[in-house]
Design a protein around this motif. Structure first.
Motif, PDB file in Angstrom:
ATOM      1  N   GLU A 250      11.115  -2.585  -1.642  1.00 35.23           N
ATOM      2  CA  GLU A 250       9.370  -1.768  -2.320  1.00 35.23           C
ATOM      3  C   GLU A 250       8.151  -2.109  -1.068  1.00 35.23           C
ATOM      4  O   GLU A 250       8.415  -3.203   0.115  1.00 35.23           O
ATOM      5  CB  GLU A 250       8.762  -2.231  -3.683  1.00 35.23           C
ATOM      6  CG  GLU A 250       9.893  -2.387  -4.294  1.00 35.23           C
ATOM      7  CD  GLU A 250       9.868  -0.318  -5.068  1.00 35.23           C
ATOM      8  OE1 GLU A 250       9.265   0.451  -4.212  1.00 35.23           O
ATOM      9  OE2 GLU A 250      10.820  -0.151  -6.068  1.00 35.23           O
ATOM     10  N   ASP A 251       7.725  -0.837  -0.731  1.00 32.67           N
ATOM     11  CA  ASP A 251       6.386  -1.792  -0.105  1.00 32.67           C
ATOM     12  C   ASP A 251       5.088  -2.250  -0.792  1.00 32.67           C
ATOM     13  O   ASP A 251       4.651  -2.667  -0.499  1.00 32.67           O
ATOM     14  CB  ASP A 251       5.767  -0.231   1.204  1.00 32.67           C
ATOM     15  CG  ASP A 251       7.236   0.121   1.802  1.00 32.67           C
ATOM     16  OD1 ASP A 251       7.398  -0.824   2.118  1.00 32.67           O
ATOM     17  OD2 ASP A 251       6.992   1.800   1.994  1.00 32.67           O
ATOM     18  N   HIS A 252       5.183  -2.027  -2.107  1.00 34.13           N
ATOM     19  CA  HIS A 252       4.055  -2.075  -2.541  1.00 34.13           C
ATOM     20  C   HIS A 252       4.634  -2.783  -3.929  1.00 34.13           C
ATOM     21  O   HIS A 252       5.990  -2.632  -4.970  1.00 34.13           O
ATOM     22  CB  HIS A 252       3.161  -0.538  -3.470  1.00 34.13           C
ATOM     23  CG  HIS A 252       2.541  -0.440  -2.209  1.00 34.13           C
ATOM     24  ND1 HIS A 252       2.872   0.843  -1.388  1.00 34.13           N
ATOM     25  CD2 HIS A 252       1.068  -0.398  -1.496  1.00 34.13           C
ATOM     26  CE1 HIS A 252       1.402   1.360  -0.487  1.00 34.13           C
ATOM     27  NE2 HIS A 252       0.903   0.653  -0.603  1.00 34.13           N
TER      28      HIS A 252
ATOM     29  N   GLU B  55      -0.132  -3.842  -5.083  1.00 35.10           N
ATOM     30  CA  GLU B  55      -0.647  -4.531  -3.925  1.00 35.10           C
ATOM     31  C   GLU B  55       0.092  -4.309  -2.908  1.00 35.10           C
ATOM     32  O   GLU B  55       1.586  -4.135  -2.991  1.00 35.10           O
ATOM     33  CB  GLU B  55      -0.819  -6.007  -3.230  1.00 35.10           C
ATOM     34  CG  GLU B  55      -0.244  -6.857  -3.780  1.00 35.10           C
ATOM     35  CD  GLU B  55      -0.170  -8.262  -3.640  1.00 35.10           C
ATOM     36  OE1 GLU B  55      -0.886  -8.832  -2.701  1.00 35.10           O
ATOM     37  OE2 GLU B  55      -0.309  -8.596  -4.914  1.00 35.10           O
ATOM     38  N   TYR B  56      -0.302  -3.443  -1.185  1.00 32.55           N
ATOM     39  CA  TYR B  56       0.760  -3.110  -0.160  1.00 32.55           C
ATOM     40  C   TYR B  56       0.760  -5.066   0.053  1.00 32.55           C
ATOM     41  O   TYR B  56       0.345  -5.731   0.380  1.00 32.55           O
ATOM     42  CB  TYR B  56       0.069  -2.548   1.081  1.00 32.55           C
ATOM     43  CG  TYR B  56       1.195  -2.634   2.101  1.00 32.55           C
ATOM     44  CD1 TYR B  56       2.065  -1.085   2.007  1.00 32.55           C
ATOM     45  CD2 TYR B  56       1.157  -2.954   3.208  1.00 32.55           C
ATOM     46  CE1 TYR B  56       2.914  -1.468   2.980  1.00 32.55           C
ATOM     47  CE2 TYR B  56       1.519  -2.234   4.780  1.00 32.55           C
ATOM     48  CZ  TYR B  56       2.432  -2.205   4.032  1.00 32.55           C
ATOM     49  OH  TYR B  56       3.242  -1.980   5.316  1.00 32.55           O
ATOM     50  N   ASP B  57       2.422  -5.211   0.227  1.00 32.70           N
ATOM     51  CA  ASP B  57       3.184  -5.672   0.475  1.00 32.70           C
ATOM     52  C   ASP B  57       4.979  -5.671   0.614  1.00 32.70           C
ATOM     53  O   ASP B  57       5.336  -6.362  -0.300  1.00 32.70           O
ATOM     54  CB  ASP B  57       2.733  -7.189  -0.389  1.00 32.70           C
ATOM     55  CG  ASP B  57       3.052  -8.787   0.345  1.00 32.70           C
ATOM     56  OD1 ASP B  57       3.298  -8.904   1.420  1.00 32.70           O
ATOM     57  OD2 ASP B  57       3.376  -9.758  -0.839  1.00 32.70           O
ATOM     58  N   PRO B  58       5.782  -5.352   1.395  1.00 30.24           N
ATOM     59  CA  PRO B  58       6.508  -4.821   1.700  1.00 30.24           C
ATOM     60  C   PRO B  58       7.881  -6.418   1.836  1.00 30.24           C
ATOM     61  O   PRO B  58       7.359  -7.549   1.824  1.00 30.24           O
ATOM     62  CB  PRO B  58       7.416  -4.697   2.893  1.00 30.24           C
ATOM     63  CG  PRO B  58       5.308  -4.069   3.258  1.00 30.24           C
ATOM     64  CD  PRO B  58       4.661  -4.963   2.902  1.00 30.24           C
TER      65      PRO B  58
END
Length: 184
Positions: free
Chosen positions: A45-47, A53-56
């Motif tokens: 996932e990217d979130h 939160e955005y954190d691939p």
């Protein structure tokens, strides 16, 4: 302490244990090659689903046997992996059961044939184990149970007195010294 049978939560085992890895592909290949684990699934996932939160990330899952799953996260946008410098390296580890002492010795031979340094076997009274590190710096233990039913029953009997004494003194209680007598 609350008796497990009357507790409102009834656990069905460990769904998975998750750790961080430096490289998901390298980690999957290492656990397949060295420990024979099967790579069973992945999420990416990217979130972060729980926080948004955005954190691939890449989240990989390996079959550790008996419905146990070991998982790893590769987090390319985070700082480089480190370890808790306030905790000795021998404390945090992944321990896996093998069938018996012969299987433990065969595992040691296999792991060493992969060019990995192995410590042990170490005698712990009711089990023997070997130790080595994965490519992420996680300490891995393979353990073979060797205890008797009587020994396990005695350890269960002294568990609470040992915990109570430790809580009061912060010194190793001597309730189970017999574990190491056979090793001498």
């Amino acid at each position: 302490m609350t008796r497990t049978s009357s507790h409102p939560i009834k656990l069905g085992g460990v769904h998975h244990a998750a750790y961080r890895c430096k490289d998901a592909r390298e980690t999957v290949q290492w656990y397949e090659r060295v420990l024979g684990m099967e790579y069973v699934s992945a999420f990416s996932e990217d979130h972060v689903p729980s926080t948004g939160e955005y954190d691939p990330y890449m989240h990989v899952f390996l079959d550790a046997g008996n419905d146990n799953v070991l998982a790893f996260f590769e987090l390319p946008n985070q700082k480089d992996m480190g370890r808790d410098e306030n905790t000795p390296v021998w404390v945090q580890h992944l321990a896996f059961r093998v069938a018996d002492e012969d299987a433990l010795l065969a595992a040691k031979e296999h792991v060493e044939s992969e060019g990995i340094e192995v410590l042990g076997p170490t005698h712990h009274g009711i089990f023997k184990s070997i130790y080595f590190f994965d490519p992420n710096g996680h300490r891995v233990e393979l353990a073979a149970d060797i205890g008797t039913d009587e020994q396990y029953a005695e350890l269960k009997r002294v568990a609470m007195p040992m915990l109570e004494e430790w809580s009061e003194t912060k010194k190793a209680p001597r309730h189970a010294d017999w574990l190491h007598q056979a090793n001498k």
